[in-house]
Scaffold this motif. Structure first.
Motif, PDB file in Angstrom:
ATOM      1  N   SER A 182       0.829  -1.203   0.000  1.00 50.49           N
ATOM      2  CA  SER A 182       0.000   0.000   0.000  1.00 50.49           C
ATOM      3  C   SER A 182       0.864   1.254   0.000  1.00 50.49           C
ATOM      4  N   ALA A 183       0.481   2.227  -0.822  1.00 51.51           N
ATOM      5  CA  ALA A 183       1.204   3.504  -0.873  1.00 51.51           C
ATOM      6  C   ALA A 183       0.198   4.643  -0.951  1.00 51.51           C
ATOM      7  N   SER A 184       0.645   5.825  -0.592  1.00 50.46           N
ATOM      8  CA  SER A 184      -0.165   7.030  -0.734  1.00 50.46           C
ATOM      9  C   SER A 184       0.752   8.199  -1.041  1.00 50.46           C
ATOM     10  N   ALA A 185       0.218   9.199  -1.727  1.00 50.83           N
ATOM     11  CA  ALA A 185       0.997  10.388  -2.087  1.00 50.83           C
ATOM     12  C   ALA A 185       0.070  11.592  -2.078  1.00 50.83           C
ATOM     13  N   GLY A 190       4.875  11.307   0.616  1.00 52.25           N
ATOM     14  CA  GLY A 190       4.186  10.040   0.434  1.00 52.25           C
ATOM     15  C   GLY A 190       4.697   9.015   1.420  1.00 52.25           C
ATOM     16  N   GLN A 191       4.012   7.867   1.452  1.00 51.81           N
ATOM     17  CA  GLN A 191       4.430   6.802   2.351  1.00 51.81           C
ATOM     18  C   GLN A 191       4.100   5.448   1.733  1.00 51.81           C
ATOM     19  N   LEU A 192       4.808   4.420   2.214  1.00 55.69           N
ATOM     20  CA  LEU A 192       4.708   3.083   1.640  1.00 55.69           C
ATOM     21  C   LEU A 192       4.898   2.045   2.734  1.00 55.69           C
ATOM     22  N   ALA A 193       4.085   0.978   2.689  1.00 61.48           N
ATOM     23  CA  ALA A 193       4.230  -0.125   3.646  1.00 61.48           C
ATOM     24  C   ALA A 193       3.639  -1.391   3.051  1.00 61.48           C
ATOM     25  N   LEU A 251       8.893  -4.316   3.407  1.00 65.31           N
ATOM     26  CA  LEU A 251       8.512  -3.283   4.373  1.00 65.31           C
ATOM     27  C   LEU A 251       7.312  -3.741   5.202  1.00 65.31           C
ATOM     28  N   SER A 252       7.349  -4.980   5.666  1.00 70.44           N
ATOM     29  CA  SER A 252       6.234  -5.499   6.447  1.00 70.44           C
ATOM     30  C   SER A 252       6.310  -5.090   7.915  1.00 70.44           C
ATOM     31  N   GLN A 253       7.470  -4.619   8.343  1.00 72.32           N
ATOM     32  CA  GLN A 253       7.642  -4.196   9.733  1.00 72.32           C
ATOM     33  C   GLN A 253       8.008  -2.716   9.830  1.00 72.32           C
ATOM     34  N   ALA A 254       7.965  -2.025   8.695  1.00 69.81           N
ATOM     35  CA  ALA A 254       8.377  -0.617   8.685  1.00 69.81           C
ATOM     36  C   ALA A 254       7.590   0.143   7.628  1.00 69.81           C
ATOM     37  N   MET A 255       7.499   1.447   7.805  1.00 76.43           N
ATOM     38  CA  MET A 255       6.874   2.323   6.819  1.00 76.43           C
ATOM     39  C   MET A 255       7.928   3.271   6.275  1.00 76.43           C
ATOM     40  N   LEU A 256       7.972   3.407   4.966  1.00 78.71           N
ATOM     41  CA  LEU A 256       8.908   4.316   4.311  1.00 78.71           C
ATOM     42  C   LEU A 256       8.184   5.626   4.024  1.00 78.71           C
TER      43      LEU A 256
END
Length: 439
Positions: A182-185, A190-193, A251-256
């Motif tokens: 999942s991502a958003s901008a 933006g962020q991704l996880a 990135l299952s344990q972190a959010m970028l």
């Protein structure tokens, strides 16, 4: 990897009519044992990577990915997945290509304006890599279709731009046992996880309750620099490829988190899976898909949202305001948009008092407003409350401004009657003046 057995659902053919038709939900892809000569030539630069190799490429060719949303995130994501040789891509989108999409939705073209996004994206991907099976789903994903579609694919990428859809897709992925990338901008960040993968949390673990609808901003409301979803969509594709090919750490344990202005990334450690989570917890209360628009209090759309904060008698239509204007009835029009939007377009009779200035009860802004009302009041011989009309882009911020002005006591304002213009300047452009710019 496995997927659901072949069956049919009401989905449109790529080049058929727009009405829903019966089409195949595809069966699982076979895991092959060797690559063809043309595949070796096409994917040569990937094949020589020790982390990927022939085994990784064969895994990609056997993988199917459901892409939810063919917009700013979904376009670069799908483009790179097709280029990399993912076996099947399902493209879900109910919207059509609009001119305002093209600065960021890079699979679409001017020649395909008005065409369903799922079909437009599918056509572009087939030109890029004819060996990849592309299945367009011209529909709005809902609780009646989501679980069946998710089960038919190995991985799901959420590229939506609204609040309800991430909850819907997350719950469907948990119930179907599928990883969710999942991502958003928005604007310049933006962020991704990755959710629900290798013991990591699901989306609901981190966000058990949706935000209040009036606090939500999407790209249509808040804007976005086109390259930002391009960067996030590309990173989203990277996570999908890593999971599909069985390489690297996801990135299952972190959010970028990405900050475009600073050109930097931050990696935030996520909380572990919540054993009390409503959907993935030890004793889940969500065992079937729900009405997610009701749950979130907002629509599953990336269009500008429409709030309703005032009574009908506290609002006027653009047609009613046009009559007031043509009749030269003394009044004051207050435009509460931010300066960056006023620079795009405005009505000549308006004075500009940004909503944030009203919220902060800025002395200079209130003094300007009081002065203009006092000047306009002198042109009226009536003793009743002086009419003040408030406008913004869509009629949302103007309602908030009316609420503030109704409760405001400031020297010089006197007795005023405050109403907002329903639909704002975009309604003015649509119904009154088609030459007025829309943005």
């Amino acid at each position: 990897m496995s997927a659901g057995a072949g069956k049919t659902a009401r989905l449109p053919e790529d080049d058929g009519p727009t009405a829903a038709e019966e089409v195949l939900i595809p069966p699982p892809l076979p895991l092959r044992t060797e690559l063809s000569r043309l595949e070796i030539e096409r994917y040569a630069r990937q094949l020589v990577l020790p982390e990927a190799g022939v085994r990784g490429q064969l895994l990609l060719s056997a993988c199917s990915v459901l892409v939810v949303g063919c917009g700013g995130l979904g376009c670069p994501l799908a483009q790179y997945l097709a280029a990399a040789g993912v076996g099947r891509l399902g493209l879900v989108d109910h919207d059509v290509v609009e001119l305002s999409n093209l600065h960021r939705q890079v699979l679409h073209r001017e020649s395909r304006l008005g065409r369903p996004k799922a079909r437009s994206a599918a056509a572009a991907l087939r030109e890029l890599n004819s060996a990849v099976e592309v299945v367009p789903y011209e529909l709005a994903l809902g609780r009646d279709t989501a679980l069946e579609l998710v089960r038919a694919y190995d991985l799901v990428a959420d590229c939506s731009d609204n609040v309800p859809t991430p909850y819907l897709v997350n719950d469907a992925c948990v119930l179907a046992g599928r990883p969710l990338v999942s991502a958003s901008a928005l604007r310049l960040e933006g962020q991704l996880a990755v959710y629900g993968y290798r013991g990591g949390p699901c989306y609901r673990c981190l966000f058990p309750k949706p935000p209040p609808p009036e606090t939500v901003t999407n790209c249509a409301d808040g804007g976005v620099l086109g390259v930002v979803p391009g960067i996030l969509g590309s990173l989203q594709a990277l996570e999908v490829l890593k999971i599909a090919a069985g390489i690297g750490t996801s990135l299952s344990q972190a959010m970028l988190v990405f900050d475009a202005l600073e050109g930097g990334f931050r990696r935030i450690k996520l909380r572990p899976r919540n054993p009390n989570c409503a959907v993935c917890g030890d004793n889940p209360s969500v065992t079937a898909l729900q009405d997610y628009e009701l749950f979130c209090g907002s629509s599953a759309t990336d269009k500008c949202r429409s709030l309703c904060l005032l009574r009908n008698d506290e609002r006027v239509s653009v047609d009613e305001y046009k009559t007031i204007l043509d009749s030269e009835v003394p009044h004051v029009l207050v435009d509460v948009r931010p300066p960056v939007e006023v620079d795009i377009c405005s009505l000549p009779q308006a004075i500009f008092v940004p909503l944030n200035k009203l919220q902060a009860k800025d002395e200079g802004s209130l003094r300007l407003l009081g002065q203009r009302i006092c000047e306009a009041r002198q042109m009226s011989n009536e003793n009743k409350a002086f009419p003040v009309y408030v406008v913004c882009k869509l009629g949302n911020d103007s309602q908030k401004a009316v609420k503030i002005l109704q409760g405001l006591s400031y020297p010089g304002l006197g007795l005023i009657s405050v109403k907002d213009i329903r639909g704002g300047l975009m309604a003015w452009a649509t119904k009154i003046n088609p030459e007025f710019p829309q943005y």
